[in-house]
Design a protein around this motif. Structure first.
Motif, PDB file in Angstrom:
ATOM      1  N   GLU A 120      -2.020 -52.449 -25.355  1.00 29.31           N
ATOM      2  CA  GLU A 120      -1.292 -51.871 -24.475  1.00 29.31           C
ATOM      3  C   GLU A 120       0.359 -52.096 -24.696  1.00 29.31           C
ATOM      4  O   GLU A 120       1.059 -51.199 -23.768  1.00 29.31           O
ATOM      5  CB  GLU A 120      -1.549 -52.337 -23.184  1.00 29.31           C
ATOM      6  CG  GLU A 120      -2.963 -52.415 -22.640  1.00 29.31           C
ATOM      7  CD  GLU A 120      -3.367 -53.442 -21.461  1.00 29.31           C
ATOM      8  OE1 GLU A 120      -2.205 -54.026 -20.631  1.00 29.31           O
ATOM      9  OE2 GLU A 120      -4.587 -53.289 -21.005  1.00 29.31           O
ATOM     10  N   ASN A 121       0.782 -52.305 -25.634  1.00 21.47           N
ATOM     11  CA  ASN A 121       2.298 -52.637 -26.028  1.00 21.47           C
ATOM     12  C   ASN A 121       2.805 -53.317 -24.936  1.00 21.47           C
ATOM     13  O   ASN A 121       3.972 -53.003 -24.360  1.00 21.47           O
ATOM     14  CB  ASN A 121       2.791 -51.153 -26.022  1.00 21.47           C
ATOM     15  CG  ASN A 121       2.424 -50.533 -27.597  1.00 21.47           C
ATOM     16  OD1 ASN A 121       2.331 -51.272 -28.561  1.00 21.47           O
ATOM     17  ND2 ASN A 121       2.352 -49.248 -27.565  1.00 21.47           N
ATOM     18  N   ALA A 122       2.014 -54.292 -24.250  1.00 19.12           N
ATOM     19  CA  ALA A 122       2.895 -55.102 -23.133  1.00 19.12           C
ATOM     20  C   ALA A 122       3.049 -56.613 -23.395  1.00 19.12           C
ATOM     21  O   ALA A 122       2.868 -57.465 -22.668  1.00 19.12           O
ATOM     22  CB  ALA A 122       1.547 -54.943 -21.846  1.00 19.12           C
ATOM     23  N   ILE A 123       3.571 -56.765 -24.677  1.00 22.62           N
ATOM     24  CA  ILE A 123       4.122 -57.983 -25.120  1.00 22.62           C
ATOM     25  C   ILE A 123       5.533 -57.778 -25.723  1.00 22.62           C
ATOM     26  O   ILE A 123       5.833 -56.902 -26.331  1.00 22.62           O
ATOM     27  CB  ILE A 123       3.244 -58.379 -26.504  1.00 22.62           C
ATOM     28  CG1 ILE A 123       1.944 -58.592 -26.055  1.00 22.62           C
ATOM     29  CG2 ILE A 123       3.697 -59.595 -27.039  1.00 22.62           C
ATOM     30  CD1 ILE A 123       0.767 -59.083 -26.986  1.00 22.62           C
ATOM     31  N   GLU A 149      11.368 -55.279 -13.791  1.00 21.38           N
ATOM     32  CA  GLU A 149      11.524 -55.284 -12.341  1.00 21.38           C
ATOM     33  C   GLU A 149      10.261 -54.459 -11.764  1.00 21.38           C
ATOM     34  O   GLU A 149       9.990 -53.477 -12.021  1.00 21.38           O
ATOM     35  CB  GLU A 149      12.829 -54.882 -11.710  1.00 21.38           C
ATOM     36  CG  GLU A 149      13.176 -53.308 -11.992  1.00 21.38           C
ATOM     37  CD  GLU A 149      13.711 -52.988 -13.575  1.00 21.38           C
ATOM     38  OE1 GLU A 149      14.590 -52.166 -13.820  1.00 21.38           O
ATOM     39  OE2 GLU A 149      14.059 -54.118 -14.053  1.00 21.38           O
ATOM     40  N   GLY A 150       9.571 -54.930 -10.717  1.00 13.17           N
ATOM     41  CA  GLY A 150       8.673 -54.376 -10.188  1.00 13.17           C
ATOM     42  C   GLY A 150       6.938 -54.649 -10.799  1.00 13.17           C
ATOM     43  O   GLY A 150       6.118 -53.994 -10.392  1.00 13.17           O
ATOM     44  N   ARG A 151       7.245 -55.111 -11.938  1.00 13.82           N
ATOM     45  CA  ARG A 151       5.997 -55.699 -12.684  1.00 13.82           C
ATOM     46  C   ARG A 151       5.843 -56.957 -12.758  1.00 13.82           C
ATOM     47  O   ARG A 151       6.532 -57.926 -12.781  1.00 13.82           O
ATOM     48  CB  ARG A 151       6.219 -54.854 -14.153  1.00 13.82           C
ATOM     49  CG  ARG A 151       6.581 -53.544 -14.287  1.00 13.82           C
ATOM     50  CD  ARG A 151       6.951 -53.091 -15.512  1.00 13.82           C
ATOM     51  NE  ARG A 151       5.822 -53.047 -16.398  1.00 13.82           N
ATOM     52  CZ  ARG A 151       6.019 -52.819 -17.674  1.00 13.82           C
ATOM     53  NH1 ARG A 151       7.279 -52.688 -18.220  1.00 13.82           N
ATOM     54  NH2 ARG A 151       4.966 -52.756 -18.228  1.00 13.82           N
ATOM     55  N   LYS A 152       4.352 -57.531 -12.739  1.00 10.38           N
ATOM     56  CA  LYS A 152       3.960 -58.798 -12.960  1.00 10.38           C
ATOM     57  C   LYS A 152       4.373 -59.245 -14.327  1.00 10.38           C
ATOM     58  O   LYS A 152       3.871 -58.718 -15.364  1.00 10.38           O
ATOM     59  CB  LYS A 152       2.670 -59.090 -12.884  1.00 10.38           C
ATOM     60  CG  LYS A 152       2.007 -58.904 -11.202  1.00 10.38           C
ATOM     61  CD  LYS A 152       0.674 -59.230 -11.126  1.00 10.38           C
ATOM     62  CE  LYS A 152       0.201 -59.153  -9.718  1.00 10.38           C
ATOM     63  NZ  LYS A 152      -1.296 -59.256  -9.605  1.00 10.38           N
ATOM     64  N   SER A 153       5.038 -60.540 -14.415  1.00 14.67           N
ATOM     65  CA  SER A 153       5.580 -60.947 -15.805  1.00 14.67           C
ATOM     66  C   SER A 153       4.794 -62.238 -15.960  1.00 14.67           C
ATOM     67  O   SER A 153       5.051 -63.108 -15.053  1.00 14.67           O
ATOM     68  CB  SER A 153       7.025 -60.806 -15.998  1.00 14.67           C
ATOM     69  OG  SER A 153       7.726 -61.654 -15.447  1.00 14.67           O
ATOM     70  N   LEU A 188      -4.364 -61.495 -18.233  1.00 10.81           N
ATOM     71  CA  LEU A 188      -4.944 -60.066 -17.727  1.00 10.81           C
ATOM     72  C   LEU A 188      -4.165 -59.877 -16.489  1.00 10.81           C
ATOM     73  O   LEU A 188      -4.216 -58.714 -15.917  1.00 10.81           O
ATOM     74  CB  LEU A 188      -6.700 -60.331 -17.653  1.00 10.81           C
ATOM     75  CG  LEU A 188      -7.485 -60.498 -18.792  1.00 10.81           C
ATOM     76  CD1 LEU A 188      -8.691 -60.670 -18.603  1.00 10.81           C
ATOM     77  CD2 LEU A 188      -7.180 -59.217 -19.888  1.00 10.81           C
ATOM     78  N   ASN A 189      -3.961 -60.933 -15.666  1.00 12.05           N
ATOM     79  CA  ASN A 189      -3.508 -60.609 -14.449  1.00 12.05           C
ATOM     80  C   ASN A 189      -1.892 -59.894 -14.469  1.00 12.05           C
ATOM     81  O   ASN A 189      -1.525 -59.708 -13.643  1.00 12.05           O
ATOM     82  CB  ASN A 189      -3.403 -62.072 -13.541  1.00 12.05           C
ATOM     83  CG  ASN A 189      -2.964 -61.549 -12.150  1.00 12.05           C
ATOM     84  OD1 ASN A 189      -3.556 -60.856 -11.618  1.00 12.05           O
ATOM     85  ND2 ASN A 189      -2.285 -62.537 -11.319  1.00 12.05           N
ATOM     86  N   ALA A 190      -1.205 -60.374 -15.582  1.00 12.18           N
ATOM     87  CA  ALA A 190       0.244 -60.152 -15.726  1.00 12.18           C
ATOM     88  C   ALA A 190       0.096 -58.582 -16.233  1.00 12.18           C
ATOM     89  O   ALA A 190      -0.687 -58.360 -17.075  1.00 12.18           O
ATOM     90  CB  ALA A 190       0.750 -61.122 -16.664  1.00 12.18           C
ATOM     91  N   ASP A 191       1.283 -57.954 -15.720  1.00 13.57           N
ATOM     92  CA  ASP A 191       1.684 -56.489 -16.490  1.00 13.57           C
ATOM     93  C   ASP A 191       2.061 -56.752 -17.854  1.00 13.57           C
ATOM     94  O   ASP A 191       1.702 -55.941 -18.817  1.00 13.57           O
ATOM     95  CB  ASP A 191       2.290 -55.866 -15.522  1.00 13.57           C
ATOM     96  CG  ASP A 191       1.566 -55.386 -14.225  1.00 13.57           C
ATOM     97  OD1 ASP A 191       0.431 -55.385 -14.254  1.00 13.57           O
ATOM     98  OD2 ASP A 191       2.311 -55.583 -13.218  1.00 13.57           O
ATOM     99  N   VAL A 192       2.979 -57.654 -18.172  1.00 15.00           N
ATOM    100  CA  VAL A 192       3.722 -57.723 -19.217  1.00 15.00           C
ATOM    101  C   VAL A 192       3.793 -59.322 -19.617  1.00 15.00           C
ATOM    102  O   VAL A 192       3.930 -60.058 -18.767  1.00 15.00           O
ATOM    103  CB  VAL A 192       5.094 -57.210 -19.008  1.00 15.00           C
ATOM    104  CG1 VAL A 192       5.905 -57.436 -20.464  1.00 15.00           C
ATOM    105  CG2 VAL A 192       5.140 -55.838 -18.851  1.00 15.00           C
ATOM    106  N   LEU A 193       3.653 -59.695 -20.917  1.00 15.54           N
ATOM    107  CA  LEU A 193       3.476 -60.826 -21.566  1.00 15.54           C
ATOM    108  C   LEU A 193       5.014 -60.791 -22.134  1.00 15.54           C
ATOM    109  O   LEU A 193       5.082 -60.140 -23.134  1.00 15.54           O
ATOM    110  CB  LEU A 193       2.352 -61.062 -22.521  1.00 15.54           C
ATOM    111  CG  LEU A 193       1.964 -62.515 -22.634  1.00 15.54           C
ATOM    112  CD1 LEU A 193       1.363 -63.170 -21.333  1.00 15.54           C
ATOM    113  CD2 LEU A 193       0.661 -62.251 -23.604  1.00 15.54           C
ATOM    114  N   VAL A 194       5.662 -62.070 -21.701  1.00 14.64           N
ATOM    115  CA  VAL A 194       6.876 -62.291 -22.503  1.00 14.64           C
ATOM    116  C   VAL A 194       6.750 -63.605 -23.131  1.00 14.64           C
ATOM    117  O   VAL A 194       6.364 -64.747 -22.503  1.00 14.64           O
ATOM    118  CB  VAL A 194       8.035 -62.527 -21.529  1.00 14.64           C
ATOM    119  CG1 VAL A 194       9.321 -62.678 -22.031  1.00 14.64           C
ATOM    120  CG2 VAL A 194       8.163 -61.104 -20.604  1.00 14.64           C
ATOM    121  N   ILE A 195       6.885 -63.659 -24.490  1.00 16.99           N
ATOM    122  CA  ILE A 195       6.619 -64.861 -25.241  1.00 16.99           C
ATOM    123  C   ILE A 195       7.820 -65.352 -26.255  1.00 16.99           C
ATOM    124  O   ILE A 195       8.380 -64.305 -26.813  1.00 16.99           O
ATOM    125  CB  ILE A 195       5.490 -64.607 -26.387  1.00 16.99           C
ATOM    126  CG1 ILE A 195       4.225 -63.884 -25.685  1.00 16.99           C
ATOM    127  CG2 ILE A 195       5.053 -65.954 -26.967  1.00 16.99           C
ATOM    128  CD1 ILE A 195       3.046 -63.355 -26.417  1.00 16.99           C
TER     129      ILE A 195
END
Length: 209
Positions: A120-123, A149-153, A188-195
């Protein structure tokens, strides 16, 4: 899969990291994801619900009416479940909802969740950073700079960092956890994963044993 490394200001550092295909590029297994999420949610349950049964209630044991001929259901003492205020039949009892999952299943579930985020390119990979003191405003600035902003991270750190954790604690859509505590539900619960960069190394070490 290559991902650019950003700093906390949202700017590219000119470096890139390669996401391990054995972790971030597998074909996700939906069934093991279901099992891992189900186990996580089951482990959150207290299991302390309890209602009194007939033998646990105080009250006279005198039989209130005759056995037959009353025109209604048979009933004995005042604690009968038939009566209002009586005991409950087959009520809840304290129990443990947790169940066992094999380690390989849990590892596969985590890999599947991370692979979904990669597809999903969410990393987002950020360079390692420190906070001198708990500052929610600084954490909000970082979230805004990364356009979250406005997204679960979900921010993954290599080790426990109290200042970062306290900075994000009051933010509804932001969560911080260590790489070693990673689980499929949180991913899975997060919209974006910040690593962070060191967290990537920790994940490789944990999931590629």
């Amino acid at each position: 899969m290559e991902v650019s490394v950003l700093n906390i200001n949202g700017q590219e550092t000119g470096r890139k990291v390669v996401l391990n295909d054995a972790i971030f590029g597998i074909e996700p297994n939906d069934h093991v994801l279901y099992l891992d999420v189900k186990q996580y949610l089951a482990n959150q349950r207290q299991g302390t619900a309890k209602s009194k049964e007939r033998s646990e209630m105080s009250g006279s044991t005198r039989k209130l009416g005759r056995q037959k001929g009353g025109g209604g259901a048979r009933r004995g003492d005042i604690n009968s479940p038939v009566l209002v205020g009586g005991a409950r039949v087959f009520g809840p009892k304290p129990r443990d909802y947790s169940f066992k999952l094999n380690k390989k299943v849990k590892v596969l579930a985590r890999k599947s969740a991370l692979s979904y985020k990669a597809k999903e390119n969410a990393i987002i990979v950020v360079e390692d950073f420190e906070m001198a003191a708990p500052k929610t405003k600084e954490y909000v600035n970082m979230v805004n700079n990364l356009q979250l902003e406005g997204r679960k991270s979900l921010l993954l750190l290599p080790n426990v960092n109290k200042n970062v954790y306290l900075s994000a604690r009051n933010l509804q859509r932001s969560e911080v956890m260590t790489a070693s505590a990673l689980n499929a539900y949180k991913v899975l619960n997060a919209d974006v994963l910040v690593i962070t960069e060191k967290s990537l190394e920790a994940i490789d070490g944990i999931l590629n044993k």
